[in-house]
Design an enzyme around this catalytic site. Structure first.
Site, PDB file in Angstrom:
ATOM      1  NE  ARG A 123      50.223  87.906 -27.208  1.00  0.00           N
ATOM      2  CZ  ARG A 123      51.010  86.910 -27.585  1.00  0.00           C
ATOM      3  NH1 ARG A 123      51.510  86.867 -28.795  1.00  0.00           N
ATOM      4  NH2 ARG A 123      51.316  85.938 -26.748  1.00  0.00           N
ATOM      5  CD  GLU A 127      59.158  78.458 -27.662  1.00  0.00           C
ATOM      6  OE1 GLU A 127      58.684  79.541 -28.068  1.00  0.00           O
ATOM      7  OE2 GLU A 127      60.285  78.346 -27.152  1.00  0.00           O
ATOM      8  CE  LYS A 155      53.943  79.905 -24.315  1.00  0.00           C
ATOM      9  NZ  LYS A 155      54.108  78.895 -25.372  1.00  0.00           N
TER      10      LYS A 155
END
Ligand code: ATP
Ligand code: MG
Length: 557
Positions: free
Chosen positions: A262, A38, A272
């Protein structure tokens, strides 16, 4: 041969196992993967894991990988991020087959929504988000059907079309899938597919005022691109049922979702949102601050793509969440830099020495650039009567086994001569002003066997020295997992993560330092030129120390 084969099989990760099975059974003849960032921030080392995984698979097996920007949320996305992401992926040395944008599918996704409505599998909801949440139920208690759930296909088609036309304000209506309000999987309880948002999009501009939700966009984008193995992180496990439902009901290409853990690293944060806070609140100088776990930060710090791949290969992928010691990442870059870095001499904290019996003006002595790369290349380093050595390399009253310089003691100056300290010259306040030494002319490096001494020091010639600014970095956080501590993660920022040495002295060859070259400052650490250097002011970043002093210090404390 049999033995070797078994070894190879053992080292497959679980996704490779799945793919090999798919290829063996003929379910697939080639594979398609994608990396779907994204564009709402810069990529970090966690994303690097996903890149290495997705692109690594199509390097190993027939097929290709797409770069797809998951840009369905108009509010947080910016073109700056798109550009940085492309740069970072390229830097890792991989090539995507197609550069794609989920926003390019908005028309197609809209048609998919119409299809669901026509099949009686989606409806326009008028309830507010609070009301929807209230009707959702709990994991142990079924939800309640919305009063709008049984609207006719005709009414739904009309309302959805008017949502698209901009007739309704933000938040006043949504489109929901009609699945099962009693499903044990909360995500299957009539999930939202579309919301109204009168917002400008970085690519589609003002064309749309309704935007698809993640669950309606992601799987369908995979399917449109014929992605065979859609790999994401564990938090999407509960989404898989919905992913499959959409594909089944829309009767489109059957992409499949697979999940892995992750990548987390100690002494940093990796979301982020949190990294953006560090940037916006100026705890760091920007996304590419060399202390950041971003790919651009690591690059500026002097990390190489090879070291990131090595790190990925050593850590692999897991099915359960875990946190990897950042020392392993540092180990990987140290290994690579040892092989490729050019050796240079830089004195961080100078102590002047005068070679009283050296009568020549100067001489230029060859010094090997890298004993590890097998090239035997050298550069010439100037030697003269006045030199700087490191202040910590001299002791007036040394303990036993101090193999550096002390009154009456001998050391070798790297690539030059053996010297002996004869006199300590002091200032009025008792501090040391300079040392008077003599050199042994017959001890020139490379002149064959002669006297042996234990210590070898780095040095620079005073009149040839060029000034450098050095930036030394420590961990950005004081605790292993700042996101898991009480209070705000920013309370755990290490106040001493940046130390600046404003005036170090370097051998003149560093005037020609280049941005993409890596250096080992002898006995001090690995360094690279910073992008903010100018001809007037050379700035170097410390990539990593020569040895892992951190682990040792931790044990002492
Ligand atoms: P963040 O939480 O850091 O904002 P994200 O998951 O929102 O990350 P995306 O841009 O959606 O970031 O991620 C792109 C791809 O990278 C996704 O497939 C995602 O699963 C993967 N990814 C993101 N963070 C990690 C991580 N820490 N380890 C492994 N893969 C990751
Ligand atoms: Mg995301």
């Amino acid at each position: 041969m049999e033995e070797i084969k078994k070894e190879e099989e053992k080292s497959l990760n679980f996704i490779e196992e799945i793919i090999e099975e798919d290829l063996r059974s003929g379910k697939q003849t080639s594979i398609v993967t994608r990396f779907p960032p994204e564009p709402n921030g810069y990529l970090h080392i966690g994303h690097a894991t996903s890149i290495c995984l997705n692109f690594g698979l199509t390097k190993k097996y027939p097929g290709y990988t797409n770069l797809r920007f998951d840009d369905t949320n108009p509010v947080t996305e910016e073109t700056e991020y798109v550009e940085s992401i492309k740069q970072d992926v390229k830097w890792l040395g991989v090539e995507w087959k197609n550069e794609l944008y989920a926003s390019d599918y908005f028309d197609q996704l809209y048609q998919f929504a119409i299809k669901l409505i026509e099949k009686g599998l989606a409806y326009v909801e008028d309830s507010s988000s609070e009301e929807i949440a209230k009707m959702k139920g709990t994991p142990t208690e079924a939800g309640k059907a919305s009063p709008y759930r049984d609207r006719s296909v005709q009414e739904n088609l009309d309302l959805f079309q008017r949502m698209k036309a901009g007739e309704f304000p933000d938040g006043s209506k949504t489109l929901r899938a009609k699945i099962d309000m009693a499903s044990p999987n909360m995500l299957m309880r009539d999930p939202l597919l579309y919301r109204i948002k009168h917002a400008h999009h970085h690519r589609t501009g003002d064309k749309w005022c309704i935007y698809p939700m993640y669950d309606f966009a992601h799987g369908q984008s995979d399917s449109i691109e014929h992605v065979t193995h859609s790999i994401c992180t564990l938090e999407f496990v509960p989404h898989r049922e919905l992913y499959d439902w959409m594909i089944e009901k829309l009767e489109i290409f059957p992409s499949h979702q697979y999940e892995f853990a992750r990548r987390n690293l100690t002494y940093t944060v990796m979301s982020k949102r949190k990294l953006l806070q560090l940037v916006n609140e100026k705890h760091v100088s920007g996304w590419d601050d060399p202390r950041m776990p971003t790919i651009s930060g690591l690059r500026r710090r002097g990390y190489t793509p090879e070291s990131i791949w090595d790190f990925f290969n050593r850590t692999g992928i897991a099915k359960r969440d875990n946190i990897i010691d950042v020392s392993l990442l540092e180990f990987c870059i140290r290994e690579h830099l040892n092989k490729i870095a050019s050796r240079r001499m830089v004195v961080f904290d100078p102590l002047k020495i005068v070679i009283t019996n050296y009568d020549q003006a100067e001489e230029w002595l060859p010094s090997e650039n890298n004993p590890e790369d097998g090239q035997n290349s050298t550069r010439d380093v100037p030697f003269s009567r006045e030199l700087y050595i490191e202040r910590e390399d001299f002791m007036e009253s040394p303990p036993k086994k101090f193999f550096r310089l002390a009154p009456g003691q001998k050391v070798r100056l790297k690539s030059a001569y053996i010297i002996q300290c004869d006199d300590v010259i002091k200032n009025a306040d008792g501090t040391i002003a300079e040392l008077h030494c003599t050199y042994l002319p017959e001890s020139k490096s490379g002149s064959g066997p002669g006297i042996k001494v234990q210590g070898t020091l780095h040095w620079v010639s005073v009149k040839h020295a060029i000034p450098l600014e050095l930036k030394l970095y420590d961990r950005l956080f004081k605790v292993e997992d700042p996101s898991n501590e009480e209070g705000d993660f920013k309370d755990y920022i290490n106040p001493d993560s940046l130390r600046i040495i404003p005036h170090a002295y370097a051998e003149p060859s560093l005037k020609e330092a280049r941005l993409n070259e890596r250096y080992q400052f002898l006995r001090k650490g690995y360094f690279c030129l910073d992008k903010e250097s100018s001809d007037d002011k050379l700035v170097f970043n410390q990539t990593v120390t020569l040895k892992d002093t951190w682990a040792k210090e931790q044990k002492k404390n």
